[in-house]
Design a protein around this motif. Structure first.
Motif, PDB file in Angstrom:
ATOM      1  N   GLY A 115     -50.821   2.630 -17.365  1.00 46.00           N
ATOM      2  CA  GLY A 115     -51.733   3.138 -16.399  1.00 46.00           C
ATOM      3  C   GLY A 115     -51.195   4.348 -15.411  1.00 46.00           C
ATOM      4  O   GLY A 115     -51.760   4.592 -14.616  1.00 46.00           O
ATOM      5  N   LYS A 116     -50.020   4.637 -16.086  1.00 42.35           N
ATOM      6  CA  LYS A 116     -49.252   5.963 -15.297  1.00 42.35           C
ATOM      7  C   LYS A 116     -50.399   7.110 -15.040  1.00 42.35           C
ATOM      8  O   LYS A 116     -50.543   7.611 -13.976  1.00 42.35           O
ATOM      9  N   THR A 117     -50.879   7.632 -16.465  1.00 38.41           N
ATOM     10  CA  THR A 117     -51.554   8.892 -16.010  1.00 38.41           C
ATOM     11  C   THR A 117     -52.865   8.644 -15.492  1.00 38.41           C
ATOM     12  O   THR A 117     -53.209   9.533 -14.533  1.00 38.41           O
ATOM     13  N   THR A 118     -53.502   7.610 -15.451  1.00 34.73           N
ATOM     14  CA  THR A 118     -54.553   7.399 -14.547  1.00 34.73           C
ATOM     15  C   THR A 118     -54.032   7.387 -13.050  1.00 34.73           C
ATOM     16  O   THR A 118     -54.894   7.931 -12.097  1.00 34.73           O
ATOM     17  N   LEU A 119     -53.279   6.697 -12.447  1.00 33.80           N
ATOM     18  CA  LEU A 119     -52.668   6.705 -11.445  1.00 33.80           C
ATOM     19  C   LEU A 119     -52.119   8.240 -10.725  1.00 33.80           C
ATOM     20  O   LEU A 119     -52.521   8.503  -9.675  1.00 33.80           O
ATOM     21  N   VAL A 120     -51.581   8.872 -11.806  1.00 31.13           N
ATOM     22  CA  VAL A 120     -51.306  10.313 -11.373  1.00 31.13           C
ATOM     23  C   VAL A 120     -52.397  11.188 -11.076  1.00 31.13           C
ATOM     24  O   VAL A 120     -52.392  11.850 -10.127  1.00 31.13           O
ATOM     25  N   ARG A 121     -53.465  10.936 -11.888  1.00 32.90           N
ATOM     26  CA  ARG A 121     -54.544  11.727 -11.812  1.00 32.90           C
ATOM     27  C   ARG A 121     -55.257  11.465 -10.268  1.00 32.90           C
ATOM     28  O   ARG A 121     -55.709  12.218  -9.612  1.00 32.90           O
ATOM     29  N   MET A 122     -55.077  10.214 -10.029  1.00 31.74           N
ATOM     30  CA  MET A 122     -55.850   9.649  -8.624  1.00 31.74           C
ATOM     31  C   MET A 122     -55.031  10.329  -7.537  1.00 31.74           C
ATOM     32  O   MET A 122     -55.425  10.923  -6.610  1.00 31.74           O
ATOM     33  N   LEU A 123     -53.796  10.293  -7.608  1.00 31.83           N
ATOM     34  CA  LEU A 123     -52.745  10.978  -6.752  1.00 31.83           C
ATOM     35  C   LEU A 123     -53.080  12.438  -6.545  1.00 31.83           C
ATOM     36  O   LEU A 123     -52.870  12.815  -5.537  1.00 31.83           O
ATOM     37  N   ASP A 145     -41.984   5.614 -12.522  1.00 34.71           N
ATOM     38  CA  ASP A 145     -41.363   5.148 -13.473  1.00 34.71           C
ATOM     39  C   ASP A 145     -42.295   3.881 -13.800  1.00 34.71           C
ATOM     40  O   ASP A 145     -42.677   2.818 -13.199  1.00 34.71           O
ATOM     41  N   SER A 146     -42.692   3.704 -15.178  1.00 35.17           N
ATOM     42  CA  SER A 146     -43.393   2.656 -15.698  1.00 35.17           C
ATOM     43  C   SER A 146     -43.614   2.680 -17.174  1.00 35.17           C
ATOM     44  O   SER A 146     -43.370   3.901 -17.746  1.00 35.17           O
ATOM     45  N   PRO A 147     -43.596   1.487 -17.822  1.00 30.48           N
ATOM     46  CA  PRO A 147     -43.563   1.403 -19.418  1.00 30.48           C
ATOM     47  C   PRO A 147     -44.895   2.059 -19.914  1.00 30.48           C
ATOM     48  O   PRO A 147     -45.787   2.342 -19.063  1.00 30.48           O
ATOM     49  N   GLY A 165     -40.994   2.770  -9.024  1.00 28.25           N
ATOM     50  CA  GLY A 165     -41.600   1.814  -9.975  1.00 28.25           C
ATOM     51  C   GLY A 165     -42.977   1.357  -9.719  1.00 28.25           C
ATOM     52  O   GLY A 165     -43.097   0.929  -8.454  1.00 28.25           O
ATOM     53  N   ILE A 166     -43.959   1.457 -10.453  1.00 29.19           N
ATOM     54  CA  ILE A 166     -45.205   1.237 -10.160  1.00 29.19           C
ATOM     55  C   ILE A 166     -45.376  -0.333 -10.307  1.00 29.19           C
ATOM     56  O   ILE A 166     -45.021  -1.056 -11.130  1.00 29.19           O
TER      57      ILE A 166
END
Length: 460
Positions: free
Chosen positions: A52-60, A46-48, A256-257
């Motif tokens: 940068g959620k998508t970048t974090l998800v791709r790294m994960l 969860d983050s607004p 929460g990021i």
């Protein structure tokens, strides 16, 4: 010319090569957590929007794949035009359709098709009052689900339940074959951009995940802005629904990021937009080692005070590049232009009052300092530079600005930290003023840059 940055490259062999937000510790933590989970499980990151959620998800995802996890990435927004998310969800798991899993996946797709047809035909038949001829096989399915007698309705329900059970069983068996392909016995399913979809599509996708994919060894990772997801829920079920409680039906754990390293992000934007190449060697723009550092620190500070999302910061730097590429802006300081762009983007009326001469530089800074995080600007070692840049071009209020600041500096009743800030502003402005030989020239230059900033603000 670079006006739109490409998606950040996430190399499979080094997911953190371009990690401009220091997300590696977060990704490593989540990766280990997911490794300990036993599906069925749904985790929400969860983050607004624009954080940068998508970048974090791709790294994960790349980090998990390097540890032999089978991962699937599903961008919900790309397919929210379809009637039922089931088809696109099933289509996305083609990556496990190999080896011993092939037979099971064929059944999964076949059952999914039947479930989709049944739900689709019942809806269409209801809308057309049964007048639409959709073919023998499909009409037979519709007849089963739309019969008038109680007995037929119960039979139809039982058939539906049998199909659901068969879907889950075959999907489980397909996932069980992953170790035969050298993978961990888990399927990690990432769903991104869910909060940007149509409300009805969002809710239906969550329902599909809950009821169809709730099987052993499948872990869902939802990338969401929960606040927006709650709005979608209310749009479908009405404002009276307790959206938070409703969403708990679907989400087992939320994460929460943490806040990103915003200074490092600014530096990344500067590099990716090629500012060093564009402004290198320009004495007029003060773009040297010290000037570069000053820009990064002051832009980061102002963005933090204004509480700009990462996406909003990128947008401001995009507008800065567009303005500075104009011939009329070549001899103008990017530090000041960036400041005015942020001001125009977030407080347009204050920007308008400033460029029209209805608000002084001191008035603008008082407004910024009054924000919830405004005191951070006053206490930061670079905060006074932002104030000084505005004073540089506020020729009409030059004497009044200076007099008001000197009064604060000499007022024993003013807080010591505020007085120290004012003293720094005055000292910096005095140094800058010595270089300004022609006030009319400064005013003329400012008159050229202000309309460009106003026009650039229209670029979304």
């Amino acid at each position: 010319m670079t006006y739109r940055l490409p998606d950040l490259e996430i190399p499979a062999d080094n997911p953190f090569q371009n990690d401009s937000l220091d997300r590696e510790p977060v990704v490593k933590f989540l990766s280990k957590l997911i490794g300990r989970l036993d599906g069925p499980f749904v985790m929400a990151i969860d983050s607004p929007w624009g954080s940068g959620k998508t970048t974090l998800v791709r790294m994960l995802m790349e980090d998990l794949k390097s540890n032999e996890f089978q991962c699937i990435y599903f961008n919900a927004w790309d397919v929210d035009y379809v009637t039922d998310p089931l088809v696109s969800l099933v289509s996305s798991i083609e990556s496990i359709n190999r080896g011993a899993a092939v037979g099971h996946m064929k059944t999964v797709k076949k059952v999914a098709t039947l479930l989709f047809k049944r739900s689709l035909i019942v809806g269409v038949k209801a809308l057309t009052m049964g007048t639409l001829d959709l073919g023998e096989e499909v009409n037979a399915a519709a007849a089963e689900l739309a019969s008038d007698t109680v007995g037929d309705i119960v039979d139809a329900f039982n058939k539906e339940r049998e199909l659901l059970d068969q879907f889950r069983t075959e999907l489980t068996l397909a996932v069980d074959q992953l170790p035969n392909e050298g993978k961990k016995p888990k399927l990690v399913f990432f769903i991104d951009e869910l909060d940007r979809c149509r409300p009805t599509f969002t809710i239906e996708l969550l329902e599909r995940v809950k009821h169809l994919f709730n099987v052993k060894n499948i872990i869902f990772v939802l990338s969401i802005d929960k606040q927006q997801l709650e709005v979608s829920t209310a749009a479908v079920y009405g404002a009276s629904i307790n959206s938070m409680e409703y969403l708990r039906r679907f989400i087992d754990l939320e994460y929460g990021i943490p806040a990103a390293n915003s200074r490092k992000y600014t530096e990344s934007l500067i590099t990716r937009f090629g500012w060093d190449t564009i402004l290198a060697g320009s004495d007029e723009n003060d773009w040297n080692e010290n000037g570069r550092k000053e820009f990064i620190e002051s832009f980061t500070l102002l963005s933090n005070v204004m509480e700009l999302s990462l996406r909003a910061r990128e947008r401001c730097i995009t507008r800065l590049r567009i303005v500075m590429d104009e011939e009329n802006a070549r001899d103008f300081s990017p530090h000041l232009v960036a400041l005015l762009i942020v001001l125009r983007s977030n407080q347009p009326q204050l920007f308008k009052d400033f460029i029209n001469g209805d608000a002084s530089a001191n008035t603008v800074m008082e407004s910024i300092l009054s924000l919830p995080k405004g005191k951070d600007l006053q206490s930061d070692s670079y905060g006074h530079l932002i104030h000084a840049h505005l004073l540089d071009v506020d020729i009409d209020h030059f004497e009044d600005n200076k007099r008001r600041l000197e009064m604060k500096s000499n007022d024993g009743g003013v807080d010591a930290s505020e007085r120290a800030y004012v003293d720094k502003v005055l000292a910096t402005n005095q140094q800058r003023t010595l270089r300004v030989l022609d006030y009319l020239r400064v005013k003329e230059r400012f008159a050229r840059i202000a309309p460009l900033i106003d026009l650039a603000a229209m670029i979304k």
